[in-house]
Design a protein around this motif. Structure first.
Motif, PDB file in Angstrom:
ATOM      1  N   GLY A  64      -5.249  51.277 -13.535  1.00 43.98           N
ATOM      2  CA  GLY A  64      -5.630  50.865 -11.944  1.00 43.98           C
ATOM      3  C   GLY A  64      -4.354  51.330 -11.103  1.00 43.98           C
ATOM      4  N   LEU A  65      -4.605  51.385  -9.687  1.00 47.21           N
ATOM      5  CA  LEU A  65      -3.811  51.551  -8.810  1.00 47.21           C
ATOM      6  C   LEU A  65      -2.174  50.963  -8.885  1.00 47.21           C
ATOM      7  N   ALA A  66      -2.595  49.388  -9.351  1.00 55.19           N
ATOM      8  CA  ALA A  66      -0.976  48.574  -9.379  1.00 55.19           C
ATOM      9  C   ALA A  66      -0.186  49.329 -10.642  1.00 55.19           C
ATOM     10  N   GLY A  67      -0.960  49.727 -11.637  1.00 58.54           N
ATOM     11  CA  GLY A  67      -0.081  50.214 -12.700  1.00 58.54           C
ATOM     12  C   GLY A  67       0.343  51.604 -12.404  1.00 58.54           C
ATOM     13  N   ALA A  68      -0.352  52.688 -11.836  1.00 58.20           N
ATOM     14  CA  ALA A  68       0.030  53.679 -11.309  1.00 58.20           C
ATOM     15  C   ALA A  68       1.096  53.599 -10.312  1.00 58.20           C
ATOM     16  N   TYR A  69       0.993  52.874  -9.481  1.00 59.93           N
ATOM     17  CA  TYR A  69       2.179  52.815  -8.620  1.00 59.93           C
ATOM     18  C   TYR A  69       3.360  52.145  -8.987  1.00 59.93           C
ATOM     19  N   SER A  70       3.254  51.476 -10.055  1.00 61.34           N
ATOM     20  CA  SER A  70       4.323  50.796 -10.513  1.00 61.34           C
ATOM     21  C   SER A  70       5.236  51.867 -11.341  1.00 61.34           C
ATOM     22  N   ILE A  71       4.642  53.025 -11.889  1.00 64.78           N
ATOM     23  CA  ILE A  71       5.396  53.974 -12.485  1.00 64.78           C
ATOM     24  C   ILE A  71       6.121  54.687 -11.239  1.00 64.78           C
ATOM     25  N   TYR A  72       5.469  55.148 -10.183  1.00 70.80           N
ATOM     26  CA  TYR A  72       5.940  55.619  -8.961  1.00 70.80           C
ATOM     27  C   TYR A  72       7.226  54.908  -8.542  1.00 70.80           C
ATOM     28  N   ALA A  73       7.312  53.636  -8.258  1.00 69.03           N
ATOM     29  CA  ALA A  73       8.193  52.747  -7.828  1.00 69.03           C
ATOM     30  C   ALA A  73       9.396  52.689  -8.825  1.00 69.03           C
ATOM     31  N   LEU A  74       9.233  52.609  -9.929  1.00 72.00           N
ATOM     32  CA  LEU A  74      10.350  52.849 -10.964  1.00 72.00           C
ATOM     33  C   LEU A  74      11.083  54.259 -10.882  1.00 72.00           C
ATOM     34  N   GLY A  75      10.246  55.308 -10.510  1.00 72.90           N
ATOM     35  CA  GLY A  75      10.876  56.565 -10.387  1.00 72.90           C
ATOM     36  C   GLY A  75      11.632  56.810  -9.125  1.00 72.90           C
ATOM     37  N   ALA A  76      11.400  55.862  -7.735  1.00 75.48           N
ATOM     38  CA  ALA A  76      12.114  55.928  -6.874  1.00 75.48           C
ATOM     39  C   ALA A  76      13.327  55.203  -6.963  1.00 75.48           C
ATOM     40  N   LEU A  77      13.159  54.057  -7.860  1.00 81.56           N
ATOM     41  CA  LEU A  77      14.327  53.129  -7.939  1.00 81.56           C
ATOM     42  C   LEU A  77      15.318  53.923  -8.984  1.00 81.56           C
ATOM     43  N   ILE A  78      15.237  54.551  -9.942  1.00 84.44           N
ATOM     44  CA  ILE A  78      15.965  55.408 -10.680  1.00 84.44           C
ATOM     45  C   ILE A  78      16.703  56.533  -9.650  1.00 84.44           C
ATOM     46  N   SER A  79      15.870  57.149  -8.899  1.00 90.51           N
ATOM     47  CA  SER A  79      16.434  58.106  -7.876  1.00 90.51           C
ATOM     48  C   SER A  79      17.724  57.588  -7.207  1.00 90.51           C
ATOM     49  N   ILE A  80      17.671  56.324  -6.810  1.00 93.83           N
ATOM     50  CA  ILE A  80      18.987  55.999  -6.002  1.00 93.83           C
ATOM     51  C   ILE A  80      20.015  55.984  -7.062  1.00 93.83           C
ATOM     52  N   VAL A  81      20.132  55.817  -8.097  1.00 92.18           N
ATOM     53  CA  VAL A  81      21.231  55.982  -9.008  1.00 92.18           C
ATOM     54  C   VAL A  81      21.446  57.479  -9.243  1.00 92.18           C
ATOM     55  N   PHE A  82      20.804  58.287  -9.276  1.00 95.22           N
ATOM     56  CA  PHE A  82      20.878  59.829  -9.729  1.00 95.22           C
ATOM     57  C   PHE A  82      21.617  60.337  -8.395  1.00 95.22           C
ATOM     58  N   VAL A  83      21.048  59.987  -7.211  1.00 97.57           N
ATOM     59  CA  VAL A  83      21.814  60.822  -5.814  1.00 97.57           C
ATOM     60  C   VAL A  83      23.137  60.303  -5.726  1.00 97.57           C
ATOM     61  N   TYR A  84      23.309  58.885  -5.895  1.00 96.16           N
ATOM     62  CA  TYR A  84      24.670  58.215  -5.828  1.00 96.16           C
ATOM     63  C   TYR A  84      25.787  58.967  -6.793  1.00 96.16           C
ATOM     64  N   LYS A  85      25.050  58.882  -7.913  1.00 95.04           N
ATOM     65  CA  LYS A  85      26.180  59.225  -9.033  1.00 95.04           C
ATOM     66  C   LYS A  85      26.345  61.013  -8.916  1.00 95.04           C
ATOM     67  N   LEU A  86      25.496  61.826  -8.635  1.00 97.13           N
ATOM     68  CA  LEU A  86      25.382  63.151  -8.990  1.00 97.13           C
ATOM     69  C   LEU A  86      25.322  64.082  -7.883  1.00 97.13           C
ATOM     70  N   VAL A  87      24.669  63.752  -6.749  1.00 98.29           N
ATOM     71  CA  VAL A  87      24.357  64.788  -5.894  1.00 98.29           C
ATOM     72  C   VAL A  87      25.805  64.867  -4.677  1.00 98.29           C
ATOM     73  N   GLN A  88      25.945  66.175  -4.587  1.00 92.90           N
ATOM     74  CA  GLN A  88      27.278  66.256  -3.838  1.00 92.90           C
ATOM     75  C   GLN A  88      26.807  67.123  -2.333  1.00 92.90           C
ATOM     76  N   GLU A  89      27.517  66.609  -1.389  1.00 92.84           N
ATOM     77  CA  GLU A  89      27.181  67.099   0.015  1.00 92.84           C
ATOM     78  C   GLU A  89      26.989  68.435   0.120  1.00 92.84           C
ATOM     79  N   THR A  90      26.439  69.250   0.838  1.00 91.63           N
ATOM     80  CA  THR A  90      26.414  70.616   1.248  1.00 91.63           C
ATOM     81  C   THR A  90      26.661  71.048   2.695  1.00 91.63           C
ATOM     82  N   LYS A  91      26.608  70.003   3.457  1.00 87.04           N
ATOM     83  CA  LYS A  91      26.553  70.146   4.893  1.00 87.04           C
ATOM     84  C   LYS A  91      27.689  70.707   5.592  1.00 87.04           C
TER      85      LYS A  91
END
Length: 466
Positions: free
Chosen positions: A430-457
């Motif tokens: 169902g929609l709730a199950g599918a969007y739970s997976i996408y919400a988890l992806g968004a949550l993990i991306s916070i850690v990824f950006v904070y730890k690994l992404v460097q500024e290029t500005k």
């Protein structure tokens, strides 16, 4: 460095021509949204078959984006964009005339090759043309073009279905409305092909290809003689540190023998952009909202509203990205999407069913719509434009083509998986199950950006280390 003789208007116009590829990327991605009912009716497809018809373009995208970087290093950025324009034209016509699922898939894969090539070559071309101080803004125009393409497809789909009565009804010359939804794309695709005949080749490609005199003429036309000569010397100095022609093995560090860390960051950016599920909204928006109890007409209008919200968000990013930087936008977007997706999961999980078995959101319908548009807003404020900006500028000159090829392949591969699985998820968890997976992806991306992404500005492309 003097900027007095810089031809800013020419730089902007040339960049805008390249972004027509982004418009077609968006239009080709969004047009499928309103044709799903027509495809199911015309080809008698089930959930898995529909998922493959919709996602088949993404197979072409994965191949196109993987090939684009290497082909662009060999033949040039401009010839590759011209080839993409021709493929857009063939795909738009063929998708509308298809009489079988297999025929349709072939034309959509051709369109996917064009989308894949345009998705990486347009921002790469812009980053190699634009000066560092407003490179982020011009590269963000690519996302404006993508979203405007999506928005245009949504508007076109809505009016065609409205005039005909539904997407499956006959519209003009005896052809169903869903076929005309594809044919509308012939207009911008032809414009793209013609406009590409009037732009120069990337000066950085010309230097790497040892066509120094041509590169000098392009740089002088863009920046004036003094600044053009200075930039030519910078690019040549960067080339001299890598005498060999660009190749895929450049992605492996010669000392450690391992894949360069910057490549893993590029892959992570590309994959997380898809794991948040944004293309479920772009490709299946009409089906999603019909599953939530809205009519086809209302669902198509919701798509139009989401497109307008997307455009507003990207304009905010365009204005601020060269002031604030790339990383802060990614973090803001990840946090915002996590909360918005979580809200959507809650409303879907707590809704009932109507007599037809569709979700009945009741009073929660407004909450779901607000959360969905907040999700779209945060994505297009951050991961939508910023991921493409960073992929276009984060790699050193020597590995830019190869790095874009691998990261782009990962991006479209993840896109295919998310798009193909959504109808299956919709029928199972169902929609709730599918969007739970996408919400988890968004949550993990916070850690990824904070730890690994460097500024290029604000960095010149020659300063990128990788």
């Amino acid at each position: 460095m003097s900027q007095n003789n810089e031809n800013t208007l020419m730089i902007i116009l040339v960049s805008c021509v390249a972004t027509i590829g982004g418009f077609l990327f968006g239009f080709d991605s969004g047009v499928i949204n309103g044709t799903v009912d027509g495809l199911q009716s015309a080809f008698s497809s089930d959930n898995a078959g529909t998922g493959f018809n919709v996602s088949s373009m993404l197979l072409g995208c994965a191949v196109g984006v993987f090939s684009a970087g290497r082909l662009a290093d060999r033949f040039g950025r401009r010839p590759l964009l011209i080839t993409a324009a021709v493929f857009f034209i063939i795909s738009a016509w063929g998708s509308g005339v298809s009489t079988s699922s297999m025929e349709f898939v072939v034309y959509r894969i051709l369109g996917g090759l064009a989308v894949g090539a345009a998705s990486v070559m347009a921002p790469a071309y812009i980053s190699e043309i634009a000066p560092a101080r407003f490179r982020g803004t011009l590269s963000s125009v690519q996302q404006v073009a993508i979203i405007f393409g999506l928005f245009s497809a949504f508007v076109s789909n809505y009016f065609l279905a409205d005039f005909a009565g539904s997407s499956t009804a006959e519209f003009w010359m005896g052809y169903q409305a869903w076929r005309w939804m594809f044919w509308i794309e012939l207009i911008p695709a032809t414009l793209f092909l013609v406009a590409l005949m009037f732009i120069p080749e990337s000066p950085r490609y010309l230097v790497i290809s040892r066509k120094t005199e041509k590169a000098k003429r392009v740089l002088n036309a863009l920046y004036g003689d003094d600044e053009g000569q200075h930039k030519l010397q910078e690019i040549e100095a960067s080339r001299e540190t890598n005498e060999s022609k660009p190749k895929l093995t450049d992605l492996i560090d010669k000392v450690s023998g391992k894949i360069r860390p910057i490549m893993w960051v590029g892959i992570g950016l590309a994959v997380f952009q898809q794991l948040v599920g944004i293309n479920v909204v772009f490709y299946y928006g009409a089906i999603l909202w019909q599953a939530a109890g809205f009519s086809e007409s209302d669902a198509l209008m919701i798509n139009v509203i989401s497109g307008a919200v997307s455009i507003a968000a990207v304009f905010v990013t365009m204005y601020l990205i060269d002031k604030v930087g790339r990383k802060p936008f990614l973090l803001i977007g990840s946090v915002g999407m996590t909360f918005a997706l979580g809200t959507m999961v809650y409303t879907f999980a707590n809704s009932g069913l109507d007599a037809n078995g569709n979700l009945s959101l009741g009073d929660q319908g407004v909450v779901a719509l607000v959360a969905a548009n907040a999700y779209v807003f945060f994505f297009n404020l951050s991961w939508g434009p910023v991921m493409w900006v960073m992929l276009g500028e984060m790699f050193p000159n020597q590995i830019r083509g190869s790095g874009l090829a691998v990261a782009g392949f990962a991006q479209w591969g993840a896109n295919f998986i998310v798009t193909f699985t959504f109808p299956i998820f919709l029928a199972s968890i169902g929609l709730a199950g599918a969007y739970s997976i996408y919400a988890l992806g968004a949550l993990i991306s916070i850690v990824f950006v904070y730890k690994l992404v460097q500024e290029t500005k604000g960095k010149e492309l020659e300063e990128m280390q990788g």
